[in-house]
Design a protein around this motif. Structure first.
Motif, PDB file in Angstrom:
ATOM      1  N   SER A  99       0.784  -1.164   0.002  1.00  9.62           N
ATOM      2  CA  SER A  99       0.209   0.092   0.099  1.00  9.62           C
ATOM      3  C   SER A  99       0.973   1.175   0.132  1.00  9.62           C
ATOM      4  CB  SER A  99      -0.901  -0.094   1.172  1.00  9.62           C
ATOM      5  OG  SER A  99      -1.657   1.242   1.078  1.00  9.62           O
ATOM      6  N   LEU A 100       0.480   2.106  -0.950  1.00  3.86           N
ATOM      7  CA  LEU A 100       0.950   3.456  -0.818  1.00  3.86           C
ATOM      8  C   LEU A 100       0.072   4.439   0.041  1.00  3.86           C
ATOM      9  CD1 LEU A 100       2.324   3.681  -4.675  1.00  3.86           C
ATOM     10  CD2 LEU A 100       3.698   3.611  -2.411  1.00  3.86           C
ATOM     11  N   THR A 101      -1.291   4.246   0.311  1.00  2.00           N
ATOM     12  CA  THR A 101      -1.996   5.027   0.883  1.00  2.00           C
ATOM     13  C   THR A 101      -2.299   4.710   2.739  1.00  2.00           C
ATOM     14  OG1 THR A 101      -3.989   3.308   0.629  1.00  2.00           O
ATOM     15  CG2 THR A 101      -3.403   4.934  -1.253  1.00  2.00           C
ATOM     16  N   THR A 102      -1.498   3.967   3.171  1.00  2.00           N
ATOM     17  CA  THR A 102      -1.599   3.723   4.762  1.00  2.00           C
ATOM     18  C   THR A 102      -1.052   4.978   5.281  1.00  2.00           C
ATOM     19  OG1 THR A 102      -0.970   1.224   4.631  1.00  2.00           O
ATOM     20  CG2 THR A 102      -0.224   2.595   6.510  1.00  2.00           C
ATOM     21  N   LYS A 103      -2.284   5.327   6.153  1.00  2.00           N
ATOM     22  CA  LYS A 103      -2.055   6.568   6.777  1.00  2.00           C
ATOM     23  C   LYS A 103      -1.638   6.367   8.613  1.00  2.00           C
ATOM     24  CE  LYS A 103      -4.405  10.032   5.096  1.00  2.00           C
ATOM     25  NZ  LYS A 103      -3.303  11.197   4.690  1.00  2.00           N
ATOM     26  N   ALA A 104      -1.293   7.107   8.928  1.00  5.54           N
ATOM     27  CA  ALA A 104      -0.834   7.214  10.320  1.00  5.54           C
ATOM     28  C   ALA A 104      -1.325   8.450  10.906  1.00  5.54           C
ATOM     29  CB  ALA A 104       0.910   7.186  10.767  1.00  5.54           C
ATOM     30  N   ARG A 105      -1.572   8.484  12.170  1.00 11.42           N
ATOM     31  CA  ARG A 105      -2.345   9.516  12.999  1.00 11.42           C
ATOM     32  C   ARG A 105      -1.974   9.503  14.272  1.00 11.42           C
ATOM     33  NH1 ARG A 105      -8.975  10.634  13.542  1.00 11.42           N
ATOM     34  NH2 ARG A 105      -8.641  12.899  14.415  1.00 11.42           N
ATOM     35  N   LEU A 106      -1.131  10.502  14.665  1.00 13.83           N
ATOM     36  CA  LEU A 106      -0.450  11.089  16.014  1.00 13.83           C
ATOM     37  C   LEU A 106      -1.472  11.729  16.718  1.00 13.83           C
ATOM     38  CD1 LEU A 106       1.823  10.632  18.007  1.00 13.83           C
ATOM     39  CD2 LEU A 106       3.197  12.570  17.014  1.00 13.83           C
ATOM     40  N   LEU A 107      -1.982  11.565  17.744  1.00 11.13           N
ATOM     41  CA  LEU A 107      -3.188  11.966  18.499  1.00 11.13           C
ATOM     42  C   LEU A 107      -2.670  12.678  19.649  1.00 11.13           C
ATOM     43  CD1 LEU A 107      -5.412   9.155  17.450  1.00 11.13           C
ATOM     44  CD2 LEU A 107      -6.256  11.575  17.063  1.00 11.13           C
ATOM     45  N   HIS A 108      -3.136  13.804  19.916  1.00 13.55           N
ATOM     46  CA  HIS A 108      -3.091  14.540  21.330  1.00 13.55           C
ATOM     47  C   HIS A 108      -4.630  14.819  21.629  1.00 13.55           C
ATOM     48  CE1 HIS A 108      -1.108  17.134  24.408  1.00 13.55           C
ATOM     49  NE2 HIS A 108      -1.988  18.092  24.028  1.00 13.55           N
ATOM     50  N   ASN A 149      -1.772  10.732  24.662  1.00 17.22           N
ATOM     51  CA  ASN A 149      -1.175  10.797  23.272  1.00 17.22           C
ATOM     52  C   ASN A 149      -1.004   9.511  22.911  1.00 17.22           C
ATOM     53  OD1 ASN A 149      -0.678  13.523  23.780  1.00 17.22           O
ATOM     54  ND2 ASN A 149       1.594  13.304  24.408  1.00 17.22           N
ATOM     55  N   THR A 150      -1.456   9.139  21.790  1.00 14.21           N
ATOM     56  CA  THR A 150      -1.296   7.832  21.080  1.00 14.21           C
ATOM     57  C   THR A 150      -1.237   8.013  19.644  1.00 14.21           C
ATOM     58  OG1 THR A 150      -2.490   5.709  20.980  1.00 14.21           O
ATOM     59  CG2 THR A 150      -3.855   7.735  20.745  1.00 14.21           C
ATOM     60  N   MET A 151      -0.903   6.879  18.975  1.00 17.63           N
ATOM     61  CA  MET A 151      -0.762   6.932  17.560  1.00 17.63           C
ATOM     62  C   MET A 151      -1.521   5.657  17.003  1.00 17.63           C
ATOM     63  SD  MET A 151       2.733   6.680  15.117  1.00 17.63           S
ATOM     64  CE  MET A 151       3.020   8.270  14.647  1.00 17.63           C
ATOM     65  N   ALA A 152      -1.914   5.849  15.898  1.00 17.10           N
ATOM     66  CA  ALA A 152      -3.016   4.741  14.925  1.00 17.10           C
ATOM     67  C   ALA A 152      -2.500   4.742  13.835  1.00 17.10           C
ATOM     68  CB  ALA A 152      -4.258   5.284  14.876  1.00 17.10           C
ATOM     69  N   VAL A 153      -2.017   3.538  13.107  1.00 22.00           N
ATOM     70  CA  VAL A 153      -1.638   3.542  11.694  1.00 22.00           C
ATOM     71  C   VAL A 153      -2.806   2.653  10.990  1.00 22.00           C
ATOM     72  CG1 VAL A 153       0.189   2.550  10.175  1.00 22.00           C
ATOM     73  CG2 VAL A 153       0.729   3.589  12.132  1.00 22.00           C
ATOM     74  N   PHE A 154      -3.402   3.434  10.114  1.00 23.78           N
ATOM     75  CA  PHE A 154      -4.603   2.898   9.235  1.00 23.78           C
ATOM     76  C   PHE A 154      -3.898   1.944   7.904  1.00 23.78           C
ATOM     77  CE2 PHE A 154      -5.923   6.358  11.576  1.00 23.78           C
ATOM     78  CZ  PHE A 154      -6.742   6.121  12.506  1.00 23.78           C
ATOM     79  N   THR A 155      -3.857   0.859   7.894  1.00 24.27           N
ATOM     80  CA  THR A 155      -3.428  -0.048   6.767  1.00 24.27           C
ATOM     81  C   THR A 155      -4.477  -0.129   5.947  1.00 24.27           C
ATOM     82  OG1 THR A 155      -3.788  -2.109   7.678  1.00 24.27           O
ATOM     83  CG2 THR A 155      -1.660  -1.273   8.120  1.00 24.27           C
ATOM     84  N   GLN A 156      -4.346   0.355   4.550  1.00 18.82           N
ATOM     85  CA  GLN A 156      -5.404   0.586   3.603  1.00 18.82           C
ATOM     86  C   GLN A 156      -5.083   0.178   2.240  1.00 18.82           C
ATOM     87  OE1 GLN A 156      -7.385   4.687   5.634  1.00 18.82           O
ATOM     88  NE2 GLN A 156      -5.758   4.934   4.209  1.00 18.82           N
ATOM     89  N   PRO A 157      -6.067  -0.309   1.417  1.00 14.99           N
ATOM     90  CA  PRO A 157      -5.716  -0.600  -0.012  1.00 14.99           C
ATOM     91  C   PRO A 157      -5.431   0.362  -0.739  1.00 14.99           C
ATOM     92  CG  PRO A 157      -7.765  -1.482   0.767  1.00 14.99           C
ATOM     93  CD  PRO A 157      -7.219  -0.522   1.761  1.00 14.99           C
TER      94      PRO A 157
END
Length: 368
Positions: free
Chosen positions: A190-199, A334-342
């Motif tokens: 995937s070239l579209t996986t997106k990470a989100r660093l949350l506060h 604080n946390t981080m989520a990584v969304f693996t996507q097609p």
């Protein structure tokens, strides 16, 4: 703990279970199946994970404390604030915009090639949410930020690929005409996986007389359950999630100073009821505690479509700490989520011919 509560505890597997393909189908059904919580916890991660997690999650507090002009410079209105810094731009279910948390979004195309900072726009010129390049803070402002975030995202995606391989084995045995190795290929390519660093900002401030001023989402003395993050489902395939790091932000952080000042990190949230909650498919709401040295993986809507409902996305929300008149600290999360996507052109619904771009565009339009 009653029988129903016991049945709604997350499944825990070791990384070696995944890498050696020693995951029984029954355990995957318990984690992701029709009656599950839709979450799997992975332990025994690489030795550098705990330190890397703490480093990256600490940056979330420093980032949120930067001057407005710097934050504006790493924001992308053209990408609907889904690349770089975002605060107060996400529409909630009640139509209001979410000001209780900030996000820093990263396109993870670098997982394929370190020189890539976005998915190619050739076939999708009007989808900057995925094709706009990353906007990193200047190295002089947040030293080491880009390298640390890239390393943590890579570790999480590597682990997600192993979870995907286990899901593929299950799906091949239980879903007619399932493409062998489909999900692992999606995660790895995937070239579209997106990470989100949350506060998540502290919800209230302590007044001089020791009492607390609650935020606007505290009504009639009763805190809304999803007071820090509204109930929602993820729209990708597998979401990799770190445990939360709690910070006491009572004193100014002075994030513009060099070197960065130390943070007052808390061993846990002072309110044991605060944190991540999952609404199971049986109607049971469960608080999920992710150990600091583990990763959790949740199922998203795209995976539900791909597996024809065998694995299902579940609603989850984040509950903030209760206001306490005797409390002398301001707790941030604080946390981080990584969304693996097609990839955008990948077909996720073979019966309807729906691509991930078509599916994701509808999700983006609902929340921006």
């Amino acid at each position: 703990m009653d029988a129903e509560a016991a049945a709604n505890q997350p499944v825990i597997l070791s990384l070696s279970d995944l890498s050696e393909d020693h995951v029984p189908f029954e355990r995957l059904e318990e984690a992701f199946g029709p009656s599950s919580l839709g979450i799997l916890i992975i332990k025994d991660l690489p030795k550098n994970f705990p330190q890397l997690r703490e480093k990256v999650l600490s940056y979330a507090s420093y980032l949120a404390d930067l001057p407005p002009d710097i934050l504006d410079s790493i924001s992308s209105p053209d990408a609907k604030y889904l690349v770089g810094w975002s605060h107060g731009k996400e529409a909630l279910k009640d139509g209001h915009f979410d000001t209780l948390k900030s996000s820093y979004y990263v396109n993870c195309a670098f997982y394929q090639d370190p020189s890539l900072q976005n998915a190619p726009a050739d076939d999708f010129p009007n989808f900057p949410e995925y094709t706009a390049p990353n906007i990193w803070p200047p190295e002089a402002v947040l030293p080491g930020f880009q390298n640390a975030v890239t390393d943590l995202c890579t570790l999480i995606i590597n682990t997600a690929a192993l979870v995907a391989r286990a899901c593929d084995r299950y799906a091949s045995a239980h879903i007619e005409d399932y493409q062998k190795g489909y999900l692992e290929r999606v995660v790895k390519s995937s070239l579209t996986t997106k990470a989100r660093l949350l506060h998540y900002f502290p919800q209230y401030s302590v007044l001089s007389n020791g009492s607390s001023r609650d935020d606007e989402r505290m009504k009639d003395g009763n805190q809304q359950e999803d007071s820090w993050c509204a109930s929602h489902v993820d729209h990708g395939c597998l979401t990799g999630l770190t445990s939360a790091l709690y910070i006491d932000e009572s004193a100014p952080l002075h994030s513009h100073s060099s070197p960065l000042p130390p943070l007052l990190k808390l061993p846990s949230c002072p309110d044991p009821e605060a944190g991540l909650y999952i609404c199971s498919r049986t109607g049971y709401t469960t608080k999920v505690n992710i150990p600091a040295d583990c990763l959790a993986f949740q199922t998203g809507e795209a995976l539900e479509i791909i597996t024809k409902g065998k694995f299902r996305a579940v609603p989850h929300f984040v509950k903030g700490p209760k206001a306490n008149a005797n409390c002398s600290i301001r707790v941030a999360r604080n946390t981080m989520a990584v969304f693996t996507q097609p990839n955008l052109g990948e077909v996720v619904d073979r019966e309807k011919g729906t691509t991930f771009a078509q599916f994701a565009r509808g999700v983006v339009d609902r929340h921006t």
